[in-house]
Every structure is written in C-alpha cells, then in structure tokens.
Design a protein around this motif. Sequence first.
Motif, PDB file in Angstrom:
ATOM      1  N   ILE A 160       5.666  37.790  16.023  1.00  0.00           N
ATOM      2  CA  ILE A 160       5.579  38.551  14.768  1.00  0.00           C
ATOM      3  C   ILE A 160       6.780  39.484  14.661  1.00  0.00           C
ATOM      4  O   ILE A 160       7.216  40.092  15.643  1.00  0.00           O
ATOM      5  N   PHE A 161       7.303  39.568  13.441  1.00  0.00           N
ATOM      6  CA  PHE A 161       8.460  40.409  13.094  1.00  0.00           C
ATOM      7  C   PHE A 161       9.762  39.906  13.716  1.00  0.00           C
ATOM      8  O   PHE A 161      10.759  40.620  13.702  1.00  0.00           O
ATOM      9  N   SER A 162       9.757  38.713  14.263  1.00  0.00           N
ATOM     10  CA  SER A 162      11.007  38.126  14.723  1.00  0.00           C
ATOM     11  C   SER A 162      11.725  37.497  13.524  1.00  0.00           C
ATOM     12  O   SER A 162      11.159  37.341  12.449  1.00  0.00           O
ATOM     13  N   HIS A 163      12.981  37.126  13.739  1.00  0.00           N
ATOM     14  CA  HIS A 163      13.747  36.531  12.651  1.00  0.00           C
ATOM     15  C   HIS A 163      13.110  35.225  12.176  1.00  0.00           C
ATOM     16  O   HIS A 163      13.010  34.971  10.973  1.00  0.00           O
ATOM     17  N   GLU A 164      12.679  34.417  13.108  1.00  0.00           N
ATOM     18  CA  GLU A 164      12.074  33.133  12.753  1.00  0.00           C
ATOM     19  C   GLU A 164      10.768  33.342  11.999  1.00  0.00           C
ATOM     20  O   GLU A 164      10.444  32.584  11.064  1.00  0.00           O
ATOM     21  N   PHE A 165       9.995  34.348  12.392  1.00  0.00           N
ATOM     22  CA  PHE A 165       8.734  34.645  11.701  1.00  0.00           C
ATOM     23  C   PHE A 165       9.000  35.068  10.255  1.00  0.00           C
ATOM     24  O   PHE A 165       8.303  34.620   9.338  1.00  0.00           O
ATOM     25  N   VAL A 166       9.990  35.926  10.043  1.00  0.00           N
ATOM     26  CA  VAL A 166      10.317  36.387   8.692  1.00  0.00           C
ATOM     27  C   VAL A 166      10.808  35.229   7.829  1.00  0.00           C
ATOM     28  O   VAL A 166      10.437  35.101   6.655  1.00  0.00           O
ATOM     29  N   ILE A 167      11.628  34.345   8.417  1.00  0.00           N
ATOM     30  CA  ILE A 167      12.168  33.222   7.648  1.00  0.00           C
ATOM     31  C   ILE A 167      11.060  32.252   7.261  1.00  0.00           C
ATOM     32  O   ILE A 167      10.996  31.786   6.116  1.00  0.00           O
ATOM     33  N   GLN A 168      10.159  31.963   8.189  1.00  0.00           N
ATOM     34  CA  GLN A 168       9.089  31.014   7.893  1.00  0.00           C
ATOM     35  C   GLN A 168       8.082  31.564   6.897  1.00  0.00           C
ATOM     36  O   GLN A 168       7.501  30.805   6.116  1.00  0.00           O
ATOM     37  N   ASN A 169       7.865  32.877   6.906  1.00  0.00           N
ATOM     38  CA  ASN A 169       6.805  33.469   6.067  1.00  0.00           C
ATOM     39  C   ASN A 169       7.362  34.434   5.030  1.00  0.00           C
ATOM     40  O   ASN A 169       6.640  35.307   4.552  1.00  0.00           O
ATOM     41  N   HIS A 170       8.645  34.314   4.687  1.00  0.00           N
ATOM     42  CA  HIS A 170       9.235  35.286   3.774  1.00  0.00           C
ATOM     43  C   HIS A 170       8.603  35.228   2.387  1.00  0.00           C
ATOM     44  O   HIS A 170       8.464  36.260   1.713  1.00  0.00           O
ATOM     45  N   ALA A 171       8.199  34.041   1.940  1.00  0.00           N
ATOM     46  CA  ALA A 171       7.589  33.939   0.613  1.00  0.00           C
ATOM     47  C   ALA A 171       6.239  34.645   0.570  1.00  0.00           C
ATOM     48  O   ALA A 171       5.909  35.315  -0.418  1.00  0.00           O
ATOM     49  N   ASP A 172       5.443  34.508   1.635  1.00  0.00           N
ATOM     50  CA  ASP A 172       4.152  35.203   1.693  1.00  0.00           C
ATOM     51  C   ASP A 172       4.348  36.712   1.741  1.00  0.00           C
ATOM     52  O   ASP A 172       3.600  37.470   1.101  1.00  0.00           O
ATOM     53  N   ILE A 173       5.336  37.158   2.504  1.00  0.00           N
ATOM     54  CA  ILE A 173       5.589  38.604   2.615  1.00  0.00           C
ATOM     55  C   ILE A 173       6.017  39.178   1.267  1.00  0.00           C
ATOM     56  O   ILE A 173       5.517  40.217   0.819  1.00  0.00           O
ATOM     57  N   VAL A 174       6.939  38.484   0.607  1.00  0.00           N
ATOM     58  CA  VAL A 174       7.439  38.971  -0.681  1.00  0.00           C
ATOM     59  C   VAL A 174       6.347  38.923  -1.742  1.00  0.00           C
ATOM     60  O   VAL A 174       6.226  39.836  -2.574  1.00  0.00           O
ATOM     61  N   SER A 175       5.540  37.873  -1.731  1.00  0.00           N
ATOM     62  CA  SER A 175       4.464  37.780  -2.724  1.00  0.00           C
ATOM     63  C   SER A 175       3.429  38.885  -2.530  1.00  0.00           C
ATOM     64  O   SER A 175       2.853  39.395  -3.508  1.00  0.00           O
ATOM     65  N   CYS A 176       3.189  39.295  -1.282  1.00  0.00           N
ATOM     66  CA  CYS A 176       2.265  40.418  -1.035  1.00  0.00           C
ATOM     67  C   CYS A 176       2.831  41.720  -1.591  1.00  0.00           C
ATOM     68  O   CYS A 176       2.085  42.542  -2.151  1.00  0.00           O
ATOM     69  N   VAL A 177       4.148  41.915  -1.452  1.00  0.00           N
ATOM     70  CA  VAL A 177       4.768  43.112  -2.021  1.00  0.00           C
ATOM     71  C   VAL A 177       4.658  43.096  -3.537  1.00  0.00           C
ATOM     72  O   VAL A 177       4.357  44.128  -4.169  1.00  0.00           O
ATOM     73  N   ALA A 178       4.870  41.931  -4.153  1.00  0.00           N
ATOM     74  CA  ALA A 178       4.751  41.839  -5.610  1.00  0.00           C
ATOM     75  C   ALA A 178       3.314  42.071  -6.077  1.00  0.00           C
ATOM     76  O   ALA A 178       3.078  42.663  -7.147  1.00  0.00           O
ATOM     77  N   MET A 179       2.349  41.620  -5.282  1.00  0.00           N
ATOM     78  CA  MET A 179       0.947  41.813  -5.652  1.00  0.00           C
ATOM     79  C   MET A 179       0.548  43.277  -5.640  1.00  0.00           C
ATOM     80  O   MET A 179      -0.390  43.677  -6.340  1.00  0.00           O
ATOM     81  N   LEU A 180       1.246  44.098  -4.847  1.00  0.00           N
ATOM     82  CA  LEU A 180       0.932  45.534  -4.852  1.00  0.00           C
ATOM     83  C   LEU A 180       1.156  46.145  -6.235  1.00  0.00           C
ATOM     84  O   LEU A 180       0.380  47.001  -6.674  1.00  0.00           O
ATOM     85  N   PHE A 181       2.211  45.696  -6.921  1.00  0.00           N
ATOM     86  CA  PHE A 181       2.463  46.216  -8.273  1.00  0.00           C
ATOM     87  C   PHE A 181       1.412  45.712  -9.260  1.00  0.00           C
ATOM     88  O   PHE A 181       1.017  46.440 -10.173  1.00  0.00           O
ATOM     89  N   VAL A 182       0.970  44.458  -9.086  1.00  0.00           N
ATOM     90  CA  VAL A 182      -0.055  43.917  -9.990  1.00  0.00           C
ATOM     91  C   VAL A 182      -1.375  44.653  -9.782  1.00  0.00           C
ATOM     92  O   VAL A 182      -2.073  45.005 -10.751  1.00  0.00           O
ATOM     93  N   ILE A 183      -1.733  44.887  -8.522  1.00  0.00           N
ATOM     94  CA  ILE A 183      -2.960  45.634  -8.247  1.00  0.00           C
ATOM     95  C   ILE A 183      -2.846  47.068  -8.731  1.00  0.00           C
ATOM     96  O   ILE A 183      -3.837  47.680  -9.175  1.00  0.00           O
ATOM     97  N   GLY A 184      -1.619  47.623  -8.681  1.00  0.00           N
ATOM     98  CA  GLY A 184      -1.427  48.994  -9.163  1.00  0.00           C
ATOM     99  C   GLY A 184      -1.745  49.158 -10.638  1.00  0.00           C
ATOM    100  O   GLY A 184      -2.084  50.273 -11.078  1.00  0.00           O
ATOM    101  N   LEU A 185      -1.663  48.079 -11.421  1.00  0.00           N
ATOM    102  CA  LEU A 185      -2.023  48.172 -12.836  1.00  0.00           C
ATOM    103  C   LEU A 185      -3.517  48.418 -13.040  1.00  0.00           C
ATOM    104  O   LEU A 185      -3.928  48.950 -14.075  1.00  0.00           O
ATOM    105  N   MET A 186      -4.329  48.014 -12.065  1.00  0.00           N
ATOM    106  CA  MET A 186      -5.785  48.159 -12.195  1.00  0.00           C
ATOM    107  C   MET A 186      -6.280  49.545 -11.820  1.00  0.00           C
ATOM    108  O   MET A 186      -7.447  49.864 -12.070  1.00  0.00           O
ATOM    109  N   ILE A 187      -5.434  50.338 -11.194  1.00  0.00           N
ATOM    110  CA  ILE A 187      -5.829  51.689 -10.782  1.00  0.00           C
ATOM    111  C   ILE A 187      -5.216  52.682 -11.755  1.00  0.00           C
ATOM    112  O   ILE A 187      -4.023  52.627 -12.058  1.00  0.00           O
TER     113      ILE A 187
END
Length: 388
Positions: free
Chosen positions: A15-42
């Motif tokens: 976890i948090f290695s370069h290979e981990f970030v490269i393999q899961n970068h789309a999931d990580i970025v999509s989670c960050v984007a979802m924070l803004f979407v969830i922020g609209l509900m609060i």
Amino acid sequence: MAIKGRKSSTKNPPIFSHEFVIQNHADIVSCVAMLFVIGLMIQVTSPVAYMFIAVQHNIAPPDSSATESTTVDSATQYTYGPKDFCAIFFYFLICIVMHAIIQEYFLDKISRKLHLSKVKHSKFNESGQLLVFYITSVLWGGDVIFKENYLMNISSLWEGYPHTNMVFMFKFFFIIQIAYWLHCYPELYFQKIKKEEMPARIRYATVGLFYVAAAYLLNFNRVGICLLMLHYLSEALYHMARIIDFIDKEEKGSKAGYLASNVVFVTARLGSIILSVLTFWYGLALSETQGLDVPTGNFNVPAIRLTALVAVCLLQAYLMFHFITDQLRQLREQAPPSVAAAKKAPAKKVAAKKKKEDSKRAVDDDVNELTEVDQNTKKNLKNKTKVK
C-alpha cells in the motif's frame, strides 16, 4: 465496479507504493471526486462543493424583461474569474477517471487481440485516447459554433470585442479543454510512459494548454474555438488513420485514411492562417474598442494582436514543417529497391575509379622521390616489362 489502472503483475503491491498508486489511481481519484459530490448533500459544505462542480461567475441577462420562453443558455451569461480554478481542478479529476475507463474497458481489450509490439502498443493507446477527445471536442465545439452562428457570420469573430460574456456550454467547453490538457501530465506517470517518449508528449500537452488558456484569458474565445475546430478535425482524422493502420493488416483502409488526413491537414493549416489574419490583422484593428483595459477584459492593442497572430502562424509553420519532413521520410522508405540499387551503382564506380587514380598517383610520387639515375633505371625496367 472498481476501475483499475494498468496491471504489471498478479501480486498485490504494498500500500502507498508506486505500483499500488499506478494500479489503483483511477479508484483513488474517483474517491476524491466523490467527496465533492457528497459535499453537495450536506448543507454546511454545499456552497464549497458547488463552487467546484458548477460553472461560476454568471452575470445577469442583458435584458431583464426576457420572456419565460427564453432558454437558460440565451438568458444566463458567464465570464471568467478566479473561481474557475476550482471547476478546472474538479474536471481535471474527472478527466483522469475517464482516461482510465477508456483505457481499461476499450483500448486494452482491442490491443490484446492485435498482439502489437511495445512501441506500437504505446502509439495505439495514445491515438485511441486522443481520438475520443478530438471527436468529442469537434462535436461539442461544432454545436456551439452552429448555435452562435459564427460560421455564416464571420465578422462576429471580432465585432463586439471584448467577448467577455459566454453562454454556459461555451464556457464549459474551455474549462474541459484546460482540464484535459492538464491531466496529460500526471498520466505520464500513471501510464508508465518511457523516458524517450516523455519530451514529445509534454511538448504536445504544453502547446495545447498554452493556446487554449491564452484564447480564454485574452477573450479571443470566438476565434479560438474556430481555430481549435480546424486543428482538432485534422488531428482526429490523423489518429483515426493511425488506428486503422494498426488494425488493417492489408493496408488498404489505412492508405485512404492517411490521404484524407493529409488533405484536411493542409487545408486546416491554410484555413487557420486566413482566419487569424482576418481577425487579428484586419477585424480587431478596425474595432472601436482600442486600448488595454484589464478590468473590462479588453486586450485589443497592436502588440497583443501581433503576438497572437505570430504565435498562430508559427504553430502552423511548425506543424507544416514536420508534416513535410515526415512525408519525405516516408517517400524514401517506400522507394523500390531497384531505384536504390541504381543510385548505389554509380557511386561504386566513382569510388573504384578514384581508388585507381589514387594508387597511380602514389606510384608516381614514389618515382619522383628517387634520384635521377634511379628514376631512369625504374622507367627502363617498366618499358622492358611492357615489351615482354
């Protein structure tokens, strides 16, 4: 369903290695984007989240007595401002996620069936991603040009400058353009681009980002979107022909694709120069709003106009130069072997003749270095040898 990046091995990396970030970068970025979407509900965080997701800096419609039948696009106008950085950041994340979706569910599946080499595989992925972007941009920008009637009314490109007011789809188009070219930089890391390929891709993304941002910030957005459509159309045809070349083993469709791409490429370069000269050299020079006024967004001064015109013309000359050199290189590579052999034959004859003359000259020099008696003796021996 999780969106995974490119896989290099079946083992789970730390976890948090370069290979981990490269393999899961789309999931990580999509989670960050979802924070803004969830922020609209609060209720507490909705104003901040709305600033990132929605297009900001809207202004009141010019005519407050507009009827109810007036559409939102014609009534609500937008200008640019510092809050646009928030929207660019959010859609920058969306571009990374969309890049991973296209790569994982479309391009990787096609490339596995084609069994391409590493070099062709990299070019195939690049052309596939750019083709989707260019086709989307051409359809989107073409719709804006058609609705705003820029094609039939060419003088509207400079009349009424500064063009600070934009409809929603017009401004949103430029925000997506800037976000896309920005996302190309982290993709160099996520896609494991080789070091020798990085300079060309960085240069390509930097040029796109610079010209789009300049047209947006200097309020040359009308002529900017027209120039982008010309360039994107030629680039879309080129990358389409490139993909056909990878898929078509018999090279029948690729030749027609490259021919159409070359014709449109040259036409786009000529059209871009004509459009730039009409706008920056003639149209804006005759405009009544002359002078530099940054608060109102007026940059109609000779220095800026000339700089913009030279920048566009230099880009067209650069693209045309590389196009011509690439065509000449292809002609040399496609030359028949008989022609190449015919060119090499005279060269061999000239080299043999030169070698014979050099050897004869060396013998004469050796004779000249001898004394007069020795020279006569050597000449007599040569004559006797010839007689025998």
